[in-house]
Design a protein around this motif. Structure first.
Motif, short mmCIF file in Angstrom:
data_model
loop_
_atom_site.label_atom_id
_atom_site.label_comp_id
_atom_site.label_asym_id
_atom_site.label_seq_id
_atom_site.Cartn_x
_atom_site.Cartn_y
_atom_site.Cartn_z
N GLY A 81 0.80 -1.21 0.00
CA GLY A 81 0.00 0.00 0.00
C GLY A 81 0.84 1.26 0.00
N GLU A 82 0.24 2.31 0.53
CA GLU A 82 0.85 3.65 0.46
C GLU A 82 2.07 3.83 1.35
OE1 GLU A 82 -2.18 6.07 3.41
OE2 GLU A 82 -2.99 5.24 1.55
N GLY A 83 2.25 2.94 2.32
CA GLY A 83 3.39 3.08 3.22
C GLY A 83 3.16 4.19 4.24
N ILE A 84 4.11 4.34 5.13
CA ILE A 84 4.01 5.33 6.21
C ILE A 84 5.27 6.19 6.17
CG2 ILE A 84 3.71 5.67 8.69
CD1 ILE A 84 2.77 2.69 8.81
N ASP A 85 5.08 7.50 6.15
CA ASP A 85 6.25 8.38 6.13
C ASP A 85 6.92 8.36 7.51
OD1 ASP A 85 5.54 10.94 7.77
OD2 ASP A 85 3.77 10.59 6.52
N PRO A 86 8.22 8.65 7.56
CA PRO A 86 8.96 8.54 8.83
C PRO A 86 8.38 9.37 9.98
CG PRO A 86 10.49 8.77 7.01
CD PRO A 86 9.11 8.98 6.45
N ASP A 87 7.86 10.56 9.69
CA ASP A 87 7.27 11.38 10.75
C ASP A 87 6.05 10.70 11.36
OD1 ASP A 87 9.20 13.34 10.44
OD2 ASP A 87 7.97 14.53 9.06
N SER A 88 5.19 10.16 10.50
CA SER A 88 4.00 9.46 10.99
C SER A 88 4.37 8.16 11.68
CB SER A 88 3.03 9.17 9.84
OG SER A 88 2.53 10.37 9.29
N LEU A 89 5.36 7.46 11.16
CA LEU A 89 5.77 6.17 11.73
C LEU A 89 6.18 6.32 13.19
CD1 LEU A 89 6.11 3.19 11.02
CD2 LEU A 89 8.44 3.70 10.29
N ALA A 90 6.76 7.46 13.52
CA ALA A 90 7.19 7.72 14.90
C ALA A 90 6.01 7.85 15.86
CB ALA A 90 8.04 8.99 14.95
N HIS A 91 4.80 8.04 15.31
CA HIS A 91 3.63 8.29 16.17
C HIS A 91 2.53 7.23 16.07
CE1 HIS A 91 5.13 12.30 17.07
NE2 HIS A 91 5.39 12.44 15.79
N VAL A 92 2.69 6.22 15.21
CA VAL A 92 1.58 5.30 14.94
C VAL A 92 1.03 4.57 16.17
CG1 VAL A 92 2.08 4.93 12.50
CG2 VAL A 92 3.10 3.41 14.21
N PHE A 93 1.84 4.42 17.21
CA PHE A 93 1.36 3.71 18.40
C PHE A 93 0.79 4.66 19.45
CE2 PHE A 93 4.70 0.58 16.98
CZ PHE A 93 3.80 -0.37 16.53
N GLU A 94 0.79 5.95 19.16
CA GLU A 94 0.25 6.91 20.12
C GLU A 94 -1.27 6.91 20.08
OE1 GLU A 94 1.99 10.75 19.34
OE2 GLU A 94 4.02 9.97 19.58
#
Length: 141
Positions: A81-94
């Motif tokens: 799929g679209e993947g996750i950009d590094p900035d968002s990846l740092a927050h996905v578990f918040e």
């Protein structure tokens, strides 16, 4: 009470529950788990963890493939799929973090918390435009 749960059957059940969304987004879900892959754990907890991750993959993939497999004691859920950009990846578990216009941002938070409680390690690897790989190490750390 933990019970013997067949992972292949559980993923098939999750796939059926998400069938309309999978079809709407023109996705394919490949369950490559062996029919004999069983883990002794609360079925409802496993379903929440795997279901939330698969749902995320389906919702962030269009005309793509989501694959569920296992290797070396890890359950792997990947998509193209679209993947996750590094900035968002740092927050996905918040808690409450989401990039979707609908939803509450609780799915991955819940999955992570449940994995931590079971001493499982949940990791996400992703590249924008390339897709995402989620690994759950099902062996207690």
């Amino acid at each position: 009470e933990p019970e013997a749960t067949n992972l292949h059957d559980l993923v098939d059940e999750i796939s059926e529950e998400l069938r309309i969304t999978i079809e709407h987004r023109s996705n394919t879900l490949n369950n490559t788990l062996g029919p004999d892959q069983v883990i002794r754990q609360h079925r409802s907890i496993l379903k929440m963890v795997i279901g939330n991750i698969v749902r995320n993959a389906v919702e962030h993939t269009s005309q793509g493939v989501i694959t569920v497999t296992s290797e070396s004691g890890k359950l792997c859920i990947s998509d193209n799929g679209e993947g996750i950009d590094p900035d968002s990846l740092a927050h996905v578990f918040e808690r409450s973090y989401t990039t979707k216009s609908t939803g509450y941002g609780m799915g991955l938070t819940l999955a992570k918390k449940l994995c931590e409680r079971l001493d499982w390690q949940l990791t996400i690897h992703s590249e924008p435009g390339q897709g995402t790989l989620v690994e759950i190490n099902l062996q207690a750390q």
